[in-house]
Design an enzyme around this catalytic site. Structure first.
Site, PDB file in Angstrom:
ATOM      1  N   TYR A 119      36.373 -10.230  40.186  1.00  0.00           N
ATOM      2  CA  TYR A 119      35.290 -10.659  41.069  1.00  0.00           C
ATOM      3  C   TYR A 119      34.800 -12.017  40.585  1.00  0.00           C
ATOM      4  CZ  TYR A 119      30.746 -10.679  43.415  1.00  0.00           C
ATOM      5  OH  TYR A 119      29.668 -11.022  44.188  1.00  0.00           O
ATOM      6  N   GLU A 207      31.800 -15.836  47.830  1.00  0.00           N
ATOM      7  CA  GLU A 207      32.103 -14.610  47.093  1.00  0.00           C
ATOM      8  C   GLU A 207      33.589 -14.295  47.234  1.00  0.00           C
ATOM      9  OE1 GLU A 207      30.853 -10.727  48.633  1.00  0.00           O
ATOM     10  OE2 GLU A 207      29.950 -10.338  46.691  1.00  0.00           O
TER      11      GLU A 207
END
Ligand code: ADP
Ligand code: MG
Length: 404
Positions: A119, A207
């Protein structure tokens, strides 16, 4: 302003961020044509909606056993079947709410052999006033769950705007992802390119989940690849990015918020019963607070801005009333540059035009306030006047309870 995954990836690729090849498709045939342009043997067909959790999502029309909004396909026929399953149907994910979102666009992209998922996000850290890179080895899953269960696995690295992105920031990202050697260099490079993209587009959020490490194959080593990208821009900076504005997909936006933006009204739908029409964001906040203090909840945030005129007030009334949850309206306007009598005329005309069917409490203050109050009193409409903020909130709550 948010954009679709395929648009985000095309944009990031221009900044040198590594993404797999892929093409957008609006029809089943286009999806198959897109796959033909890719090397294969693995394709991924991805529903394009402004919400995450698509992989684990479910289509309302397809029943509980059908696959979600991210599907692997090994042949062109499988691409065709996946596209036909998704287009026009409603995808429900943890982020869409139970009503889901209709899928009108697809992205057909190269299937990647994934060794590990990370991530990596960039956002503005409001506490430090800096762009922050948030990195975790726990990619591919819901980051909120990671933050809740294993917060130590999330690392935030702030970048000082005076220095910009430095090599040590890249090394810190690589270390947070526990990468070494060539992959560490790739991670530093990806982070640096994402930082360039963030600054260059006035982004609010980038993101990447997952940022994947591919399996090494033959003589080509493992690669870092962006497999999913969610990008949102600062709406107030969009005047500097006409090219990005073209990426806006209005079908993804709330219809009332879209209508409001046409009239330059700041409108945000909330969950309560009392519609608010206010000028100035600070006054809007105070109005929402005092409604809560009196035991009810605002149905919206609506700032008609400094130059409120009859057209704007009418549009605002219509937007507030288009929300079936609204059981009463509180107008709280301070006439500074704008005179109260002009505002009162606007309110009366708008209330007549929209056939107001719920209680309306109006609090005016400022220039020509008495003339304004007279116009309301002589309008023949059931407008309840209020003298100050506390009085206004008490009255609208009482009126709504009385009408119930
Ligand atoms: P969402 O977050 O909306 O569920 P993603 O794009 O993250 O959608 O896809 C979900 C999962 O599907 C990813 O975590 C990854 O495991 C897999 N996936 C996505 N794109 C690819 C791809 N190009 N190749 C292989 N697997 C992929
Ligand atoms: Mg994802």
């Amino acid at each position: 302003m948010n954009i679709h995954e395929y648009q985000a990836k095309e944009l990031l690729a221009k900044f040198g961020v590594p993404v797999p090849a892929g093409y957008a498709a609006m029809t089943v045939d286009e999806a198959v044509d897109a796959a033909k342009k890719l090397p294969g043997p693995l394709y991924v067909v991805k529903a394009q909606i402004h919400a995450g959790g698509r992989g684990k999502g479910k289509f309302k029309e397809l029943g509980p056993d059908a696959k979600g909004g991210v599907r692997l396909a090994k042949t062109l026929d499988e691409v065709r079947a996946a596209a036909a399953d998704m287009l026009g149907n409603t995808l429900v994910t943890v982020q869409t709410g139970e009503h889901g979102k209709q899928v009108n666009r697809l992205y057909v992209t190269d299937g990647v052999d994934i060794a590990k998922e990370f991530y990596l996000a960039l956002l503005v850290n409001r506490a430090t006033g800096r762009i922050s890179m948030v990195a975790s080895t726990e990619g591919g899953m819901d980051i909120e769950t990671v933050a809740h269960d294993t917060p130590e696995k999330i690392h935030a690295i702030d970048v000082d705007p005076a220095t910009g992105f430095m090599p040590h920031h890249g090394r810190a990202v690589a270390a947070a992802l526990e990468l070494k050697g060539d992959l560490a260099k790739q991670a530093a490079n990806v982070a640096s390119k994402l930082y360039d993209a963030f600054l260059g587009t006035d982004a609010e959020q980038i993101e990447i989940n997952p940022l994947a490490v591919t399996e090494a194959s033959g003589d080509s080593g493992a690669k870092l690849m962006v497999l999913d990208a969610k990008v949102g821009f600062d709406g107030n900076a969009m005047f500097r990015h006409k090219d990005l504005l073209a990426l806006r997909d209005e079908t993804e936006e709330d219809p009332a918020e879209l209508e409001a933006s046409k009239y330059d009204l700041a409108y945000i739908k909330l969950d309560g019963d009392i519609g608010c029409m206010v000028n100035g964001a600070g006054l809007a906040m105070a109005t929402m607070d005092i409604i809560k203090l009196n035991g009810m909840f605002p149905a919206n945030f609506l700032d008609v801005g400094g130059g409120a005129n009859k057209e704007k007030v009418t549009a605002a009334f219509k937007i507030i009333l288009s929300d079936p949850a609204v059981k009463g309206i509180l107008v709280n306007i301070f006439g500074g540059i704008m005179r109260c009598d002009i505002i009162a005329e606007g309110i009366v005309a708008a209330a007549k035009e929209v056939n107001l069917s719920v209680p309306l409490v109006v609090r005016l203050e400022g220039t020509n306030v008495q003339q304004g109050k007279d116009i309301l009193a002589n309008s023949g409409l059931a407008i309840v006047p209020a003298n100050d903020l506390g009085d206004a909130a008490q009255k609208i709550v009482a009126e709504v309870k009385k009408a119930a």
